[in-house]
Motif scaffolding. Structure first.
Motif, PDB file in Angstrom:
ATOM      1  N   GLN A 108       0.840  -1.207   0.000  1.00  0.00           N
ATOM      2  CA  GLN A 108       0.000   0.000   0.000  1.00  0.00           C
ATOM      3  C   GLN A 108       0.874   1.255   0.000  1.00  0.00           C
ATOM      4  O   GLN A 108       0.588   2.246  -0.679  1.00  0.00           O
ATOM      5  CB  GLN A 108      -0.926  -0.013   1.225  1.00  0.00           C
ATOM      6  CG  GLN A 108      -1.874   1.167   1.308  1.00  0.00           C
ATOM      7  CD  GLN A 108      -2.842   1.236   0.132  1.00  0.00           C
ATOM      8  OE1 GLN A 108      -3.545   0.275  -0.144  1.00  0.00           O
ATOM      9  NE2 GLN A 108      -2.864   2.360  -0.584  1.00  0.00           N
ATOM     10  N   LEU A 109       1.965   1.185   0.765  1.00  0.00           N
ATOM     11  CA  LEU A 109       2.885   2.324   0.829  1.00  0.00           C
ATOM     12  C   LEU A 109       3.473   2.616  -0.550  1.00  0.00           C
ATOM     13  O   LEU A 109       3.565   3.763  -0.984  1.00  0.00           O
ATOM     14  CB  LEU A 109       4.003   2.012   1.829  1.00  0.00           C
ATOM     15  CG  LEU A 109       4.839   3.190   2.309  1.00  0.00           C
ATOM     16  CD1 LEU A 109       4.020   4.082   3.228  1.00  0.00           C
ATOM     17  CD2 LEU A 109       6.086   2.710   3.046  1.00  0.00           C
ATOM     18  N   ARG A 110       3.860   1.522  -1.246  1.00  0.00           N
ATOM     19  CA  ARG A 110       4.425   1.691  -2.592  1.00  0.00           C
ATOM     20  C   ARG A 110       3.380   2.297  -3.536  1.00  0.00           C
ATOM     21  O   ARG A 110       3.684   3.182  -4.318  1.00  0.00           O
ATOM     22  CB  ARG A 110       4.932   0.341  -3.142  1.00  0.00           C
ATOM     23  CG  ARG A 110       5.406   0.423  -4.582  1.00  0.00           C
ATOM     24  CD  ARG A 110       6.194  -0.779  -5.010  1.00  0.00           C
ATOM     25  NE  ARG A 110       7.545  -0.770  -4.499  1.00  0.00           N
ATOM     26  CZ  ARG A 110       8.553  -0.060  -5.019  1.00  0.00           C
ATOM     27  NH1 ARG A 110       8.339   0.726  -6.053  1.00  0.00           N
ATOM     28  NH2 ARG A 110       9.749  -0.114  -4.507  1.00  0.00           N
ATOM     29  N   GLU A 111       2.137   1.834  -3.404  1.00  0.00           N
ATOM     30  CA  GLU A 111       1.057   2.405  -4.242  1.00  0.00           C
ATOM     31  C   GLU A 111       0.902   3.905  -3.994  1.00  0.00           C
ATOM     32  O   GLU A 111       0.777   4.698  -4.929  1.00  0.00           O
ATOM     33  CB  GLU A 111      -0.269   1.726  -3.888  1.00  0.00           C
ATOM     34  CG  GLU A 111      -0.822   0.855  -4.978  1.00  0.00           C
ATOM     35  CD  GLU A 111      -2.137   0.231  -4.556  1.00  0.00           C
ATOM     36  OE1 GLU A 111      -3.098   0.989  -4.288  1.00  0.00           O
ATOM     37  OE2 GLU A 111      -2.197  -1.018  -4.475  1.00  0.00           O
ATOM     38  N   ASP A 112       0.928   4.277  -2.709  1.00  0.00           N
ATOM     39  CA  ASP A 112       0.794   5.703  -2.363  1.00  0.00           C
ATOM     40  C   ASP A 112       1.981   6.495  -2.909  1.00  0.00           C
ATOM     41  O   ASP A 112       1.830   7.628  -3.383  1.00  0.00           O
ATOM     42  CB  ASP A 112       0.706   5.891  -0.843  1.00  0.00           C
ATOM     43  CG  ASP A 112      -0.626   5.411  -0.297  1.00  0.00           C
ATOM     44  OD1 ASP A 112      -1.516   5.109  -1.107  1.00  0.00           O
ATOM     45  OD2 ASP A 112      -0.767   5.318   0.936  1.00  0.00           O
ATOM     46  N   TYR A 113       3.136   5.884  -2.833  1.00  0.00           N
ATOM     47  CA  TYR A 113       4.350   6.531  -3.349  1.00  0.00           C
ATOM     48  C   TYR A 113       4.218   6.803  -4.850  1.00  0.00           C
ATOM     49  O   TYR A 113       4.469   7.912  -5.328  1.00  0.00           O
ATOM     50  CB  TYR A 113       5.546   5.623  -3.044  1.00  0.00           C
ATOM     51  CG  TYR A 113       6.787   5.917  -3.831  1.00  0.00           C
ATOM     52  CD1 TYR A 113       7.567   7.034  -3.561  1.00  0.00           C
ATOM     53  CD2 TYR A 113       7.196   5.064  -4.861  1.00  0.00           C
ATOM     54  CE1 TYR A 113       8.716   7.309  -4.295  1.00  0.00           C
ATOM     55  CE2 TYR A 113       8.335   5.317  -5.599  1.00  0.00           C
ATOM     56  CZ  TYR A 113       9.084   6.442  -5.318  1.00  0.00           C
ATOM     57  OH  TYR A 113      10.220   6.707  -6.045  1.00  0.00           O
ATOM     58  N   GLU A 114       3.758   5.777  -5.602  1.00  0.00           N
ATOM     59  CA  GLU A 114       3.585   5.945  -7.059  1.00  0.00           C
ATOM     60  C   GLU A 114       2.570   7.057  -7.341  1.00  0.00           C
ATOM     61  O   GLU A 114       2.758   7.875  -8.231  1.00  0.00           O
ATOM     62  CB  GLU A 114       3.110   4.639  -7.718  1.00  0.00           C
ATOM     63  CG  GLU A 114       4.050   3.441  -7.559  1.00  0.00           C
ATOM     64  CD  GLU A 114       5.378   3.601  -8.293  1.00  0.00           C
ATOM     65  OE1 GLU A 114       5.499   4.574  -9.063  1.00  0.00           O
ATOM     66  OE2 GLU A 114       6.296   2.782  -8.051  1.00  0.00           O
ATOM     67  N   LEU A 115       1.492   7.053  -6.568  1.00  0.00           N
ATOM     68  CA  LEU A 115       0.450   8.073  -6.745  1.00  0.00           C
ATOM     69  C   LEU A 115       1.032   9.474  -6.537  1.00  0.00           C
ATOM     70  O   LEU A 115       0.787  10.388  -7.335  1.00  0.00           O
ATOM     71  CB  LEU A 115      -0.676   7.805  -5.731  1.00  0.00           C
ATOM     72  CG  LEU A 115      -1.840   8.779  -5.703  1.00  0.00           C
ATOM     73  CD1 LEU A 115      -2.662   8.680  -6.982  1.00  0.00           C
ATOM     74  CD2 LEU A 115      -2.742   8.491  -4.491  1.00  0.00           C
ATOM     75  N   HIS A 116       1.803   9.648  -5.479  1.00  0.00           N
ATOM     76  CA  HIS A 116       2.383  10.970  -5.199  1.00  0.00           C
ATOM     77  C   HIS A 116       3.376  11.378  -6.289  1.00  0.00           C
ATOM     78  O   HIS A 116       3.438  12.534  -6.684  1.00  0.00           O
ATOM     79  CB  HIS A 116       3.069  10.980  -3.821  1.00  0.00           C
ATOM     80  CG  HIS A 116       2.091  11.091  -2.695  1.00  0.00           C
ATOM     81  ND1 HIS A 116       1.417  10.007  -2.178  1.00  0.00           N
ATOM     82  CD2 HIS A 116       1.644  12.168  -2.010  1.00  0.00           C
ATOM     83  CE1 HIS A 116       0.605  10.411  -1.225  1.00  0.00           C
ATOM     84  NE2 HIS A 116       0.724  11.717  -1.090  1.00  0.00           N
ATOM     85  N   ARG A 117       4.139  10.407  -6.771  1.00  0.00           N
ATOM     86  CA  ARG A 117       5.114  10.724  -7.840  1.00  0.00           C
ATOM     87  C   ARG A 117       4.395  11.177  -9.105  1.00  0.00           C
ATOM     88  O   ARG A 117       4.783  12.147  -9.740  1.00  0.00           O
ATOM     89  CB  ARG A 117       5.968   9.484  -8.136  1.00  0.00           C
ATOM     90  CG  ARG A 117       7.235   9.444  -7.303  1.00  0.00           C
ATOM     91  CD  ARG A 117       8.037   8.225  -7.637  1.00  0.00           C
ATOM     92  NE  ARG A 117       8.396   8.206  -9.050  1.00  0.00           N
ATOM     93  CZ  ARG A 117       9.547   8.638  -9.531  1.00  0.00           C
ATOM     94  NH1 ARG A 117      10.458   9.114  -8.722  1.00  0.00           N
ATOM     95  NH2 ARG A 117       9.819   8.565 -10.812  1.00  0.00           N
TER      96      ARG A 117
END
Ligand SMILES: Cc1cc2nc3c(=O)[nH]c(=O)nc-3n(C[C@H](O)[C@H](O)[C@H](O)COP(=O)(O)OP(=O)(O)OC[C@H]3O[C@@H](n4cnc5c(N)ncnc54)[C@H](O)[C@@H]3O)c2cc1C
Length: 463
Positions: free
Chosen positions: A147-156
């Motif tokens: 989930q953290l990685r997903e949020d990271y991709e979203l923010h990028r």
């Protein structure tokens, strides 16, 4: 062997650390008698104060009155953790959940709001210990990493300056045996001393010529067709427009209480850490921190290196604004245990202050503005625990609606739509009790607790 958590509370004051200062500004006099104004703002928290300042900026000739029931900053605003975030939607993932088609525009509004926040701080010379060190979301379990990685991709994808940290890298930022990774959003966020911020806005409003009355609760709103009369115990103001920045308080409009629920959140402040104690955990970059627990915790450092550690929500029947539990030291022991589990290196650190505060929870999970009395009154709230910077935007959105000014948000659903109703008592109490009970064990035990929380999410309520 570790001692019982109560030993860390031996000198604790059950009062917000932020408000416990001898240099708090003088309390303004109460409203006595009759007066008129172009605009009345009810509530002396961030929403009301930002509304007062921005109304004068929009039109210096407006005669603005602010009525605060108690003292400025004694509501949620002076009790907050003080993490300043850019989003006006309680973060990008919540914006995706609620308004997926308006993401770029909402991001733009958030950025402009933060720029406006910074400019106002500089322009009015507000001294509020602000540090722009970014914010970090720390994963407290391996299974939170996807989930953290997903949020990271979203923010990028949306242009944020974010980095993903693995277990080793996060320990170098902030050491806790629980952390399996983190996302560090490097700019657009930081920390503020919330009471100093509110007092700075109060001083700015007074300098701009706002008439601010403390100890002056709104007791009744009277509709005279062309104007409103705002009653207080010793006075009344006649005005064409009223902005309600009253958070979760009951102001006699039933519809508000159907849409906004008061939950209580709780916070601890430690004694100042010595250099040696601070070195045990690192934290050289002093970010604001959120963790990925279902019962979320957030924490940050103060200027004198205390840790402010928040996050233990509860609900009290009818949204009781002054529950007895907040004045009982034992209420905070569980939060103290979570602190110790997070930072076992700090067993010798005690708590100096502990307090509770009201969160204005709504289905959107973010601010909304809603008109009443044919548009003569606009209510602004719903930040759901994310309003330190968002309140500037909320106040602006409310003013634009009240003064009928064209503005970018008025072309978006954030200003055009409302929030859902939440079931009344006693269903509300029952639902909240089960949900908060589920929060406590969802991470460790899973089972029905995780199932219940997912069900509530599917009904459209932010968790
Ligand atoms: C424990 C806690 C931690 C938080 N941490 C963070 C954080 O780290 N970051 C973040 O972004 N947000 C955080 N928040 C949320 C943030 O503090 C709020 O969103 C924000 O302060 C809301 O401001 P407000 O002015 O709308 O409400 P308030 O500050 O509650 O102000 C409402 C005011 O209205 C007054 N009032 C009520 N009724 C009347 C009446 N009848 N007449 C006159 N006045 C009246 C009250 O006395 C009060 O002063 C936190 C909140 C809490 C409680």
């Amino acid at each position: 062997m570790s001692t019982h958590i109560s030993s860390c509370f031996s000198g604790v004051k059950l009062f917000p650390f932020w408000l416990d200062r001898s240099d708090a500004p003088a309390v303004e006099r109460e409203l006595i008698g009759r007066t008129n104004a172009d605009l009345v703002i009810v509530g002396g928290g961030f929403t009301g104060l930002w509304a007062a300042v921005q109304a004068k900026e929009m039109d210096p000739s407006l005669d603005v009155v602010v009525l605060e029931a108690g003292k400025v900053a004694y509501g949620a605003s002076g009790r907050a953790g003080g993490i300043v975030s850019t989003s006006v939607m309680h973060g990008l993932p919540n914006a995706v959940r609620v308004f997926p088609n308006d993401l770029d525009a909402l991001e733009q509004l958030g950025q402009e709001n933060l720029d406006g926040f910074k400019q106002a701080v500089a322009h009015y010379g507000i001294e509020a210990d602000i540090e722009w060190n970014g914010e970090m979301t720390v994963a407290v379990e391996e299974r939170h990493l996807p989930q953290l990685r997903e949020d990271y991709e979203l923010h990028r994808r949306h242009g944020h300056n974010v980095v993903l940290l693995d277990r080793e890298q996060v320990q170098a930022q902030l050491a806790s045996p629980l952390y399996a990774g983190a996302m560090w959003s490097k700019d657009r966020s930081g920390t503020v001393h919330p009471a100093k911020m509110a007092w700075g806005l109060k001083a700015a409003a007074l300098r701009l010529g706002v008439r601010l009355y403390e100890l002056s609760p709104l007791t009744r709103l009277e509709d005279n067709n062309t104007s409103m009369v705002v009653h207080t115990p010793s006075g009344r103001v006649t005005t064409p427009r009223v902005l309600l920045g009253t958070g979760t308080a009951n102001v006699g409009i039933t519809d508000i209480n159907r849409r906004v629920v008061q939950v209580r959140d709780h916070v601890l402040a430690t004694d100042p850490l010595t250099d040696e104690q601070l070195a045990r955990i690192g934290w050289h970059n002093r970010q604001g921190v959120y963790d990925t627990r279902t019962q979320l915790n957030y924490y940050r450092l103060t200027r004198d290196n205390r840790i402010i550690f928040g996050g233990l929500v509860s609900y009290h029947f009818n949204g009781n604004p002054n529950p007895a539990q907040d004045a009982d030291e034992r209420t905070y022991y569980r939060l103290g245990e979570v602190f110790r589990k997070t930072f076992p290196q700090l067993q010798d650190v005690s708590f100096s202050h502990a307090w509770g505060g009201p969160i204005d929870y709504c289905s959107r999970g973010a601010v909304f503005a809603r008109p009443y009395f044919d548009g003569k009154v606009v209510y602004v709230a719903g930040y759901t625990g994310f309003g330190v910077a968002g309140s500037r935007f909320g106040a602006r959105m409310g003013l634009n609606m009240l003064l009928d000014r064209d503005a970018p948000e008025r072309h978006l659903d954030i200003a055009r739509t409302g929030v859902s109703m939440i079931p009344p008592e006693p269903l509300r109490w029952l639902g909240a009790k089960i949900t908060f009970h589920a929060f406590d064990g969802a991470d460790d035990q899973g089972g029905w607790k995780r199932w219940w929380i997912n069900g509530i999410k599917r009904l459209g309520f932010p968790m």
